[in-house]
Design an enzyme around this catalytic site. Structure first.
Site, mmCIF file in Angstrom:
data_model
loop_
_atom_site.group_PDB
_atom_site.id
_atom_site.type_symbol
_atom_site.label_atom_id
_atom_site.label_comp_id
_atom_site.label_asym_id
_atom_site.label_seq_id
_atom_site.Cartn_x
_atom_site.Cartn_y
_atom_site.Cartn_z
ATOM 1 N N GLU A 114 0.874 -1.179 0.000
ATOM 2 C CA GLU A 114 0.000 0.000 0.000
ATOM 3 C C GLU A 114 0.901 1.216 0.000
ATOM 4 O O GLU A 114 1.963 1.209 0.650
ATOM 5 C CB GLU A 114 -0.878 -0.001 1.260
ATOM 6 N N ASP A 140 0.886 5.856 -0.714
ATOM 7 C CA ASP A 140 0.085 7.083 -0.812
ATOM 8 C C ASP A 140 0.681 7.980 -1.889
ATOM 9 O O ASP A 140 1.912 8.102 -1.968
ATOM 10 C CB ASP A 140 0.123 7.836 0.527
ATOM 11 N N HIS A 199 3.089 10.270 2.189
ATOM 12 C CA HIS A 199 1.844 10.237 2.965
ATOM 13 C C HIS A 199 1.343 11.622 3.359
ATOM 14 O O HIS A 199 0.199 11.986 3.097
ATOM 15 C CB HIS A 199 2.037 9.374 4.216
ATOM 16 N N GLU A 216 -3.154 4.607 -2.842
ATOM 17 C CA GLU A 216 -4.123 5.485 -2.184
ATOM 18 C C GLU A 216 -3.973 6.889 -2.744
ATOM 19 O O GLU A 216 -2.899 7.498 -2.653
ATOM 20 C CB GLU A 216 -3.904 5.496 -0.662
ATOM 21 N N LYS A 272 -4.064 10.191 -2.210
ATOM 22 C CA LYS A 272 -4.067 11.066 -1.039
ATOM 23 C C LYS A 272 -4.234 12.514 -1.478
ATOM 24 O O LYS A 272 -4.973 13.276 -0.876
ATOM 25 C CB LYS A 272 -2.727 10.877 -0.328
ATOM 26 N N ASP A 327 2.143 -2.787 9.152
ATOM 27 C CA ASP A 327 3.484 -2.192 9.014
ATOM 28 C C ASP A 327 4.548 -3.280 9.102
ATOM 29 O O ASP A 327 5.703 -3.044 8.751
ATOM 30 C CB ASP A 327 3.726 -1.180 10.145
#
Ligand code: G3P
Ligand code: MG
Length: 233
Positions: free
Chosen positions: A33, A35, A48, A105, A107, A225
């Site tokens: 995953e 961002d 992120h 993602e 963001k 994580d």
């Protein structure tokens, strides 16, 4: 069950860096995953926070969107004396080279068009598959817009708590999955989502007892994580 490395193996290496993604691959994660945000010159970078301060350790470094890619590349986001650059999404694709699936993602604002284009390029020109990707966002409208650019990629709605209008969202957006915080999730919600044909991926699961619980509840995937924790169970 899909074993996903949250921001890469971010418990071991600096989050959202090539080191973290390589570590996730070495730990046999199924998916990473990450961002994404846009630089000032509209390059898709993997990061992120809105601001650079936490990851660079520089107070008042300010907003990522105010820097061009060449300027962002000068920041060090590594740790333990091992420097790391902020990667572009394309650098991550090339590093991963289809060894794991990629959950992107969205963001930052306006990322959908650029991410959609890059995925189309890798599918059309480099032999990648649409199923190599899941696109996710907290923002349902952003997912809808992404779908217009790249309609064959799976979509995941991220939420802390299941939204009260989830049924109407499922009717209006072709959701593959809901990516939900494990804090408020209930087993009934998992069952209800499954009954509506939506997969349930849970974040961020960093404890053995939690891994066991969500497995019992038949979650379809977990983000951690520490991806090796997901392998042991
Ligand atoms: O995609 C799940 C999770 O990454 C959402 O929260 O803040 O870690 O991006 P965050
Ligand atoms: Mg994320």
């Amino acid at each position: 069950m899909l074993k996903a490395a949250h921001r890469g193996a971010s418990g071991y290496e600096p989050e959202n860096t090539l080191r973290a993604f390589r570590k996730a691959i070495a730990m046999d994660a199924d998916m990473i995953e990450l961002d994404v945000r846009l630089s000032k010159d509209s390059e898709v970078v993997v990061f992120h926070d809105e601001k650079l301060d936490r990851m660079t350790g520089q107070r008042n470094a300010g907003f990522l969107k105010d820097y061009e890619l060449s300027e962002l590349k000068k920041f060090d986001v590594g740790k333990d004396g091992k420097p790391q650059h902020i990667p572009t999404l394309q650098e991550v694709f090339d590093c991963v080279n289809r060894h794991v699936k990629i959950n992107i993602e969205l963001k930052g604002e306006n990322t959908e068009k650029f991410v959609g284009r890059l995925i189309e390029q890798y599918v059309q020109e480099k032999g990648w598959l649409y199923s190599d990707f899941i696109i996710s966002s907290f923002d349902a409208d952003r997912l809808k817009r992404f779908h217009d650019y790249s309609p064959k990629v799976k979509l995941g709605l991220i939420c802390k708590k299941l939204p009260t209008n989830i049924r109407s969202l499922i009717k209006t957006i072709p959701l593959y999955s809901v990516h939900i915080s494990g804090v408020f999730l209930t087993q009934r919600q998992v069952e209800a989502l499954h009954n509506n044909g939506v997969k349930v991926l849970v974040w961020t699961v960093n404890g053995t007892n939690l891994v066991e619980k969500f497995k019992r509840w038949k979650a379809d995937g977990l983000f951690s994580d520490y991806p090796d924790l997901l392998m042991k169970n």
